[in-house]
Design a protein around this motif. Structure first.
Motif, PDB file in Angstrom:
ATOM      1  N   HIS A  29       0.822  -1.199   0.000  1.00 33.31           N
ATOM      2  CA  HIS A  29       0.000   0.000   0.000  1.00 33.31           C
ATOM      3  C   HIS A  29       0.860   1.255   0.000  1.00 33.31           C
ATOM      4  O   HIS A  29       1.716   1.428   0.861  1.00 33.31           O
ATOM      5  N   VAL A  30       0.620   2.122  -0.970  1.00 33.40           N
ATOM      6  CA  VAL A  30       1.212   3.455  -0.976  1.00 33.40           C
ATOM      7  C   VAL A  30       0.083   4.406  -0.608  1.00 33.40           C
ATOM      8  O   VAL A  30      -0.868   4.549  -1.363  1.00 33.40           O
ATOM      9  N   LYS A 229       9.032  -8.511   6.926  1.00 28.64           N
ATOM     10  CA  LYS A 229       7.768  -7.862   7.302  1.00 28.64           C
ATOM     11  C   LYS A 229       7.786  -7.460   8.774  1.00 28.64           C
ATOM     12  O   LYS A 229       7.282  -6.395   9.132  1.00 28.64           O
ATOM     13  N   ILE A 230       8.367  -8.304   9.620  1.00 32.58           N
ATOM     14  CA  ILE A 230       8.431  -7.992  11.047  1.00 32.58           C
ATOM     15  C   ILE A 230       9.259  -6.726  11.266  1.00 32.58           C
ATOM     16  O   ILE A 230       8.881  -5.838  12.026  1.00 32.58           O
ATOM     17  N   LEU A 268      -0.991 -10.543   9.047  1.00 32.27           N
ATOM     18  CA  LEU A 268      -1.847  -9.359   9.071  1.00 32.27           C
ATOM     19  C   LEU A 268      -1.621  -8.570  10.357  1.00 32.27           C
ATOM     20  O   LEU A 268      -1.776  -7.352  10.390  1.00 32.27           O
ATOM     21  N   ILE A 269      -1.247  -9.289  11.408  1.00 38.16           N
ATOM     22  CA  ILE A 269      -0.968  -8.685  12.709  1.00 38.16           C
ATOM     23  C   ILE A 269      -0.041  -9.633  13.451  1.00 38.16           C
ATOM     24  O   ILE A 269      -0.107 -10.847  13.254  1.00 38.16           O
ATOM     25  N   PHE A 270       0.857  -9.100  14.268  1.00 37.34           N
ATOM     26  CA  PHE A 270       1.741  -9.977  15.040  1.00 37.34           C
ATOM     27  C   PHE A 270       1.981  -9.391  16.419  1.00 37.34           C
ATOM     28  O   PHE A 270       1.839  -8.184  16.642  1.00 37.34           O
ATOM     29  N   ILE A 271       2.314 -10.284  17.337  1.00 39.40           N
ATOM     30  CA  ILE A 271       2.508  -9.903  18.732  1.00 39.40           C
ATOM     31  C   ILE A 271       3.833 -10.483  19.218  1.00 39.40           C
ATOM     32  O   ILE A 271       4.202 -11.606  18.859  1.00 39.40           O
ATOM     33  N   THR A 309      -0.155  -4.894  10.156  1.00 37.14           N
ATOM     34  CA  THR A 309       0.639  -4.645   8.950  1.00 37.14           C
ATOM     35  C   THR A 309      -0.169  -4.008   7.830  1.00 37.14           C
ATOM     36  O   THR A 309       0.399  -3.631   6.809  1.00 37.14           O
ATOM     37  N   GLN A 310      -1.490  -3.906   7.994  1.00 33.08           N
ATOM     38  CA  GLN A 310      -2.340  -3.413   6.917  1.00 33.08           C
ATOM     39  C   GLN A 310      -3.133  -2.188   7.366  1.00 33.08           C
ATOM     40  O   GLN A 310      -4.084  -2.308   8.137  1.00 33.08           O
TER      41      GLN A 310
END
Length: 512
Positions: A29-30, A229-230, A268-271, A309-310
């Motif tokens: 995404h830009v 990505k992390i 999509l999401i991380f912890i 991440t989104q």
């Protein structure tokens, strides 16, 4: 990408992917705000090429109206690729067209409702059941009209969303579209676009059900493309180098992410989790201190960072399900762990406090709120004489908090004097300050609606520039007590009740 490539990434701090416009599964995404693309763009060979807004609009219409499955994929590809090549203004124009021209057909709905009301008036006593007509024809007419009304209440753009969701790369593209819509709505509240965004959000919530999300433990052995990505998306405590990344994935640490089958290789999401004997009070000991015990000795799982991440999934609470899944998994794998807590930032605290100081300064003596207690004012005035020369303690506090040099943390006396008022006011901010019945602080609202309680606030817990700017270095531990999670979450959502320990309430005797 191999680990060497990842090391290069760490040095350059690049965002992941450099997507070609024709590969939807490699989208990045830009943000629409920062788009500088014009109708005349430069291709990979350095040649000028024109982007035809009309062609992209036509491909969008085809993707919505087309019935033939064999050519639908091609239309979706053309629309997705064309949309990503549009300028900021053209993207906005296209989204407005989508929201207005492909909305509900309200004249059709009005006509159907007239028919429905007419049918109801003709029914015996206004009540319709199987006995109204011997052959059930009246009831069948109701069913038919109700079905037609339900169909008419679906906007045409639903077809586009549904088709993109089942198209390769389509789910990520939808999140990009929604991120663009949200950025437009931040500047201007367009009613039709707000309705489209709300409809898209509900669709995404359904499609991103935890039942279809894979919980993946991220380790150093994962592909470098995933580790990239992390590094890129860590939003709370940036990863500084490869040693830092390896530590976060090593002994005494865990990292878990939700991965959707339609967006493979990208959480999509991380912890991020630290296994500890006791709940940490500073982020420095979590990020930089090596674990001082074996994992089998750990009794606490500390969640110290959670990142999405989104941007287009904003407002879709995947974190709630992720935290609960991680608690279940850690509890199963390590029964000796019985404390689940966070070490969280308080991003809105300084901003709120500065607004209070400004308000107090502008009010006359009758309505002026005493932010500081008398003894706190005297102590702050005495401790800051040499540094500021200011006599008004409220102005002293303002000057200290707004200075980007943060001289006060170099003075042991000032650090000691500021602790009492800043901790007291922070407890007030977390416990009492609300917006629409919910906690004013965004991170507090997130954890409280997930069923956590405020456990402890920690002085000088984050001495980084970001931590000092956001919250004067204060961080908070939220506690997830398994037996209370559901009840806490429900009472917070329904009544706005903020659950907290006696230690927190102790900062505000008689107020909470």
């Amino acid at each position: 990408m191999n680990k060497k490539g990842l090391a290069i990434l760490m040095r350059t701090r690049m965002r992941p992917f450099s997507p070609g416009s024709n590969k939807l599964n490699h989208l990045e995404h830009v943000p629409i705000q920062g788009s500088k693309v014009s109708h005349e763009d430069i291709d990979s060979s350095g040649n000028t090429m024109k982007r035809d807004f009309g062609a992209v609009r036509e491909s969008m219409h085809s993707a919505i109206s087309m019935k033939k499955a064999e050519v639908l994929d091609s239309a979706l590809d053309e629309f997705s690729e064309g949309y990503l090549d549009l300028s900021k203004n053209d993207r906005q124009s296209l989204l407005l067209i989508l929201a207005k021209d492909y909305d509900l057909d309200r004249s059709q709905i009005h006509e159907l409702m007239k028919q429905y009301l007419g049918l109801e008036a003709s029914a015996t006593g206004g009540k319709v059941d199987a006995s109204t007509n011997e052959d059930g024809s009246c009831l069948a007419a109701f069913y038919r009209l109700e079905r037609n009304i339900r169909y008419a209440l679906k906007p045409q753009y639903e077809d586009l969303f549904e088709r993109l969701n089942t198209h390769p790369g389509g789910l990520k593209f939808l999140s990009i579209m929604r991120a663009d819509i949200l950025s437009i709505l931040e500047e201007e509240n367009v009613v039709s676009l707000r309705a489209l965004e709300s409809y898209m959000k509900q669709k995404l919530i359904t499609w991103l059900s935890p039942a279809v999300l894979e919980l993946h433990q991220i380790t150093w052995d994962d592909p470098a493309s995933l580790l990239e990505k992390i590094v890129a998306y860590e939003a709370v405590h940036p990863v500084s180098n490869l040693v830092d990344l390896k530590r976060r994935l090593g002994v005494g640490r865990r990292c878990f992410g939700y991965i959707h089958p339609a967006v493979p290789g990208e959480p999509l999401i991380f912890i991020e989790v630290a296994l500890q004997k006791n709940v940490s009070q500073t982020i420095q000991e979590v990020l930089w201190d090596e674990p001082s015990m074996h994992e089998c000795e750990a009794t606490c799982a500390l969640f110290y960072s959670i990142s999405s991440t989104q941007p287009g999934l904003k407002g879709i609470n995947l974190g709630k399900f992720l935290i609960k899944r991680v608690i279940d998994l850690v509890k199963k794998d390590m029964p000796n762990i019985y404390t689940f807590a966070t070490l969280s930032p308080i991003p809105g605290y300084t901003q709120w406090l500065l607004a209070k100081l400004v308000s107090a300064e502008r009010s006359d003596s009758t309505f002026r709120e005493n932010i500081l207690e008398p003894e706190e004012e005297r102590a702050l005035h005495d401790a800051s004489k040499e540094l500021t020369g200011e006599k008004d303690a409220m102005k002293v506090l303002w000057n200290l908090l707004t200075s980007r040099k943060y001289e006060w943390i170099k003075s042991d006396e000032l650090v000691s004097v500021l602790e009492a008022p800043l901790m007291r006011l922070c407890a007030r901010y977390l416990l009492l300050e609300k917006k629409r019945g919910r906690a004013l602080d965004s991170v507090a609202n997130f954890h409280l609606q997930n069923g956590a309680m405020i456990g402890r606030i920690n002085w000088m817990a984050d001495r980084s520039e970001k931590g000092l700017c956001q919250s004067a270095g204060i961080m908070v531990n939220y506690l997830y007590r398994l037996e209370d999670i559901e009840e806490n979450g429900q009472s917070y959502i329904s009544t706005g009740t903020v659950h907290a320990t006696d230690d927190i309430h102790g900062f505000l005797p008689g107020e909470a």
